[in-house]
Design an enzyme around this catalytic site. Structure first.
Site, PDB file in Angstrom:
ATOM      1  N   GLY A 187       0.743  -1.372   0.089  1.00 26.48           N
ATOM      2  CA  GLY A 187       0.070   0.172  -0.057  1.00 26.48           C
ATOM      3  C   GLY A 187       0.934   1.229   0.126  1.00 26.48           C
ATOM      4  N   GLU A 189       3.913   1.740  -0.898  1.00 27.34           N
ATOM      5  CA  GLU A 189       4.758   1.727  -1.991  1.00 27.34           C
ATOM      6  C   GLU A 189       3.900   2.335  -3.232  1.00 27.34           C
ATOM      7  OE1 GLU A 189       8.246  -1.625  -1.419  1.00 27.34           O
ATOM      8  OE2 GLU A 189       6.987  -2.051  -3.212  1.00 27.34           O
ATOM      9  N   HIS A 442      34.711   6.424   2.471  1.00 28.32           N
ATOM     10  CA  HIS A 442      34.029   7.854   2.674  1.00 28.32           C
ATOM     11  C   HIS A 442      34.179   8.653   1.456  1.00 28.32           C
ATOM     12  CE1 HIS A 442      33.333  11.539   4.658  1.00 28.32           C
ATOM     13  NE2 HIS A 442      34.502  11.956   3.950  1.00 28.32           N
TER      14      HIS A 442
HETATM   15  C1  FAD Z   1       2.739  -5.463  -5.632  1.00 24.41           C
HETATM   16  C2  FAD Z   1       3.878  -6.427  -4.922  1.00 24.41           C
HETATM   17  C3  FAD Z   1       5.080  -5.937  -4.665  1.00 24.41           C
HETATM   18  C4  FAD Z   1       5.916  -6.887  -4.073  1.00 24.41           C
HETATM   19  N1  FAD Z   1       7.285  -6.350  -3.832  1.00 24.41           N
HETATM   20  C5  FAD Z   1       8.039  -7.213  -3.388  1.00 24.41           C
HETATM   21  C6  FAD Z   1       9.298  -6.523  -2.816  1.00 24.41           C
HETATM   22  O1  FAD Z   1       9.763  -5.585  -3.383  1.00 24.41           O
HETATM   23  N2  FAD Z   1      10.250  -7.486  -2.468  1.00 24.41           N
HETATM   24  C7  FAD Z   1       9.889  -8.914  -2.026  1.00 24.41           C
HETATM   25  O2  FAD Z   1      10.722  -9.544  -1.618  1.00 24.41           O
HETATM   26  N3  FAD Z   1       8.612  -9.202  -2.250  1.00 24.41           N
HETATM   27  C8  FAD Z   1       7.651  -8.657  -2.621  1.00 24.41           C
HETATM   28  N4  FAD Z   1       6.548  -9.150  -3.043  1.00 24.41           N
HETATM   29  C9  FAD Z   1       6.136 -10.263  -2.531  1.00 24.41           C
HETATM   30  C10 FAD Z   1       6.813 -11.240  -3.575  1.00 24.41           C
HETATM   31  O3  FAD Z   1       6.218 -11.042  -4.837  1.00 24.41           O
HETATM   32  C11 FAD Z   1       6.434 -12.564  -3.316  1.00 24.41           C
HETATM   33  O4  FAD Z   1       7.017 -13.039  -1.820  1.00 24.41           O
HETATM   34  C12 FAD Z   1       7.171 -13.802  -4.340  1.00 24.41           C
HETATM   35  O5  FAD Z   1       6.613 -13.495  -5.303  1.00 24.41           O
HETATM   36  C13 FAD Z   1       6.831 -15.189  -3.502  1.00 24.41           C
HETATM   37  O6  FAD Z   1       7.528 -16.124  -4.536  1.00 24.41           O
HETATM   38  P1  FAD Z   1       6.784 -17.510  -4.775  1.00 24.41           P
HETATM   39  O7  FAD Z   1       8.108 -18.163  -5.638  1.00 24.41           O
HETATM   40  O8  FAD Z   1       6.355 -18.438  -3.376  1.00 24.41           O
HETATM   41  O9  FAD Z   1       5.448 -17.468  -5.410  1.00 24.41           O
HETATM   42  P2  FAD Z   1       5.054 -16.523  -6.772  1.00 24.41           P
HETATM   43  O10 FAD Z   1       5.919 -15.423  -6.992  1.00 24.41           O
HETATM   44  O11 FAD Z   1       3.429 -16.354  -6.246  1.00 24.41           O
HETATM   45  O12 FAD Z   1       4.787 -17.497  -7.881  1.00 24.41           O
HETATM   46  C14 FAD Z   1       4.071 -18.594  -7.778  1.00 24.41           C
HETATM   47  C15 FAD Z   1       3.867 -19.089  -9.402  1.00 24.41           C
HETATM   48  O13 FAD Z   1       2.996 -20.352  -9.369  1.00 24.41           O
HETATM   49  C16 FAD Z   1       2.156 -20.366 -10.320  1.00 24.41           C
HETATM   50  N5  FAD Z   1       1.181 -21.406  -9.968  1.00 24.41           N
HETATM   51  C17 FAD Z   1       0.273 -21.048  -9.073  1.00 24.41           C
HETATM   52  N6  FAD Z   1      -0.606 -22.576  -8.882  1.00 24.41           N
HETATM   53  C18 FAD Z   1      -0.106 -23.135 -10.293  1.00 24.41           C
HETATM   54  C19 FAD Z   1      -0.617 -24.505 -10.756  1.00 24.41           C
HETATM   55  N7  FAD Z   1      -1.052 -25.107  -9.755  1.00 24.41           N
HETATM   56  N8  FAD Z   1       0.125 -24.665 -11.752  1.00 24.41           N
HETATM   57  C20 FAD Z   1       1.113 -24.159 -12.317  1.00 24.41           C
HETATM   58  N9  FAD Z   1       1.555 -23.016 -11.708  1.00 24.41           N
HETATM   59  C21 FAD Z   1       0.938 -22.415 -10.745  1.00 24.41           C
HETATM   60  C22 FAD Z   1       1.665 -18.936 -10.447  1.00 24.41           C
HETATM   61  O14 FAD Z   1       1.107 -18.624 -11.502  1.00 24.41           O
HETATM   62  C23 FAD Z   1       2.666 -18.112  -9.927  1.00 24.41           C
HETATM   63  O15 FAD Z   1       3.557 -18.099 -11.289  1.00 24.41           O
HETATM   64  C24 FAD Z   1       5.747  -8.076  -3.818  1.00 24.41           C
HETATM   65  C25 FAD Z   1       4.188  -8.607  -4.042  1.00 24.41           C
HETATM   66  C26 FAD Z   1       3.473  -7.702  -4.648  1.00 24.41           C
HETATM   67  C27 FAD Z   1       2.037  -8.051  -4.868  1.00 24.41           C
END
Ligand code: FAD
Length: 463
Positions: A187, A189, A442
């Site tokens: 929110g 950001e 520095h």
């Molecule tokens: C607006 C926003 C800003 C953010 N900024 C930051 C930041 O600056 N720094 C930070 O550390 N984190 C940030 N985050 C959080 C970060 O994006 C998540 O913590 C991170 O992406 C989690 O990674 P993950 O691999 O667990 O899952 P995700 O990145 O959510 O990836 C999961 C993937 O699984 C796929 N999937 C799901 N179910 C299936 C299925 N059954 N079959 C095939 N594919 C599937 C989805 O399509 C997705 O591509 C932000 C999040 C948002 C929404």
């Protein structure tokens, strides 16, 4: 088509794609299933990367308009070209998601395009994007399906005027009035992005402070700075509803008049995503929020099924997901994998940035750990003065007896980069004196970290 693998990863976010690559590096034959057209997950497509691209662009716009004159740079009339700004953001996302596809090729990770479902332990059925199904089998499956937006009763998402971070990354025009529900990281950001571009932004938060969970002093200081920039806050305020009213929207907040606005951004957190995975059928244990319950080796309640990233407990951060993906792959390959949860930093990319690692003062007090505190303001740092960014400070907390660093909290320019030093120091079990005695270039902003470490001991030098 190849269907037999050593490891199937479901989801290609930072947890899944990094875990898949690490497993391949360790000699496993790996498939990664992803249903979105682009690889990289929430982080690359609709999270970290596009939000940071817009934060940078909107900061440059704001700085050009309001701050360059003090450096003796006259630029004349500054105009916003929102479509070009959005294109730049989309190009960055395109480059990086394409980069993951390249990394998969390089590491021979098979990219299976479609939605994966667990049919039995070691069996994944993929509803292919191109049509039909494909059955994959492997001794091990890593669930890395991430998270989705948490809803709020009464807030009617319409995918347009009342939307989530995904819509807020692509508004077609600068809203006159934007209400952001939730003063957490996302929110703040995205509220900052649109405020810098000209929107009047009201942040409505249920808690009585911003950034609940982060060090309270950090939150108070950040709120003051953000208010000065023009963000307005309604804290301790419960949103009852958000609805469309004509061309705009109306947000009803308990105990006050409804707020009329052009757009609403719902940013009250995220919840684990496991829809259609078939976990119930297999008896994979899940927590109250729908998270997959795992042990310290990322093993779920069903042998051979692992889970990492946003879909399990812990902070929803891309780098936490990455560490877990690597540790899980290493555990499967070698029987050993480890994540140091005490030194995972978190960053809010507002300006100035807000960054934290380790324990907050509140957590130390609650755990009855005696600590000493050193702080140093950027207003006394030469580099901060030179770049015209003197707001904020570094706060370092160290154990009162052993001097071991327990937490570092920074508000200031480049805090997100400065916190890396603190995270590495903590991972190595450093004392405040270790940081204080290390030479820091520095003039650099990092000298403020050294000075805060000195302040926790015998005293800072430059204040
Ligand atoms: C607006 C926003 C800003 C953010 N900024 C930051 C930041 O600056 N720094 C930070 O550390 N984190 C940030 N985050 C959080 C970060 O994006 C998540 O913590 C991170 O992406 C989690 O990674 P993950 O691999 O667990 O899952 P995700 O990145 O959510 O990836 C999961 C993937 O699984 C796929 N999937 C799901 N179910 C299936 C299925 N059954 N079959 C095939 N594919 C599937 C989805 O399509 C997705 O591509 C932000 C999040 C948002 C929404």
């Amino acid at each position: 088509m190849e269907n037999q693998f050593d490891l199937i990863v479901i989801g290609s976010g930072p947890g899944g794609y990094v875990g898949a690559i690490r497993a391949a590096q360790l000699g496993m034959k790996v498939a990664c299933v992803e249903f979105e057209p682009a690889l990289g997950g929430t982080c690359l497509r609709i999270g970290c990367i596009p939000s940071k691209a817009l934060l940078e662009a909107s900061h440059l716009f704001h700085k050009t308009k309001h701050e360059l004159a003090q450096f003796g740079i006259d630029v004349g009339k500054v105009a916003l070209n929102l479509p070009a700004m959005m294109k730049k953001k989309n190009d960055v996302v395109g480059d990086l998601t394409g980069g993951v596809a390249g990394l998969f090729k390089k590491n021979k990770v098979a990219h299976i395009k479609g939605k994966g479902r667990l049919d039995a332990p070691g069996k994944v059925v993929v509803a292919l994007t191109a049509g039909g199904t494909q059955e994959l089998s492997a001794k091990n499956v890593m669930i890395a399906t991430g998270s989705t937006v948490a809803r709020l009763p009464g807030v009617e998402l319409d995918g347009d005027r009342i939307g989530t971070s995904t819509e807020a990354l692509s508004y077609p025009e600068v809203p006159g009035q934007l209400v952001v529900i939730g003063a957490g990281v996302i929110g703040l950001e995205l509220g900052s992005v649109w405020q810098r571009l000209g929107a009047k932004v009201t942040m409505v938060e249920y808690a009585d402070r911003i950034l609940p969970g982060m060090d309270a002093e950090l939150g108070t200081l950040s709120k003051k700075i953000l208010e000065k920039q023009g963000l307005s806050f309604k804290l301790g305020a419960r949103v009852k509803s958000a609805t469309r009213k004509g061309k705009g929207c109306s947000v009803e907040v308990e105990g006050s008049d409804p707020i009329a606005c052009d757009r609403v951004l719902l940013a009250v957190g995220r919840i684990p995503y496991t829809e259609g995975l078939g976990l119930e059928k297999l008896g994979v244990a899940q927590g109250k929020r729908g998270d997959v319950i795992v042990n310290e080796h990322f093993q779920s309640s069903v042998p051979g099924i692992y889970a990492i990233g946003d879909v399990i407990k812990g902070p929803m951060l891309a780098h936490k997901a990455e560490e877990e993906g690597v540790a899980c792959a290493e555990f499967i390959a070698t029987g050993y994998g480890h994540v140091d949860y005490d030194s995972i930093p978190s960053v809010v990319y507002t300006h100035p940035e807000i960054a934290s690692v380790g324990k907050s003062e509140e957590q130390l007090k609650e755990a009855k750990i005696e600590y000493k505190k050193g702080w140093f303001p950027f207003s006394a740092n030469g580099r901060a003065k030179a770049i015209g960014s003197t707001e904020g400070r570094v706060k370092l907390l160290a154990d009162a007896k052993t001097d071991r660093v327990l937490g570092v909290h920074i508000v200031g320019a480049a805090a997100g980069d400065l916190i890396a030093e603190a995270a590495v120091a903590m991972a190595f079990g450093a004392s405040a004196e270790d940081i204080a005695r290390a030479s820091h270039a520095h003039p650099s902003l990092a000298e403020a970290v050294k000075e805060a470490a000195l302040a926790a001991g015998s005293g800072a030098l430059n204040i």
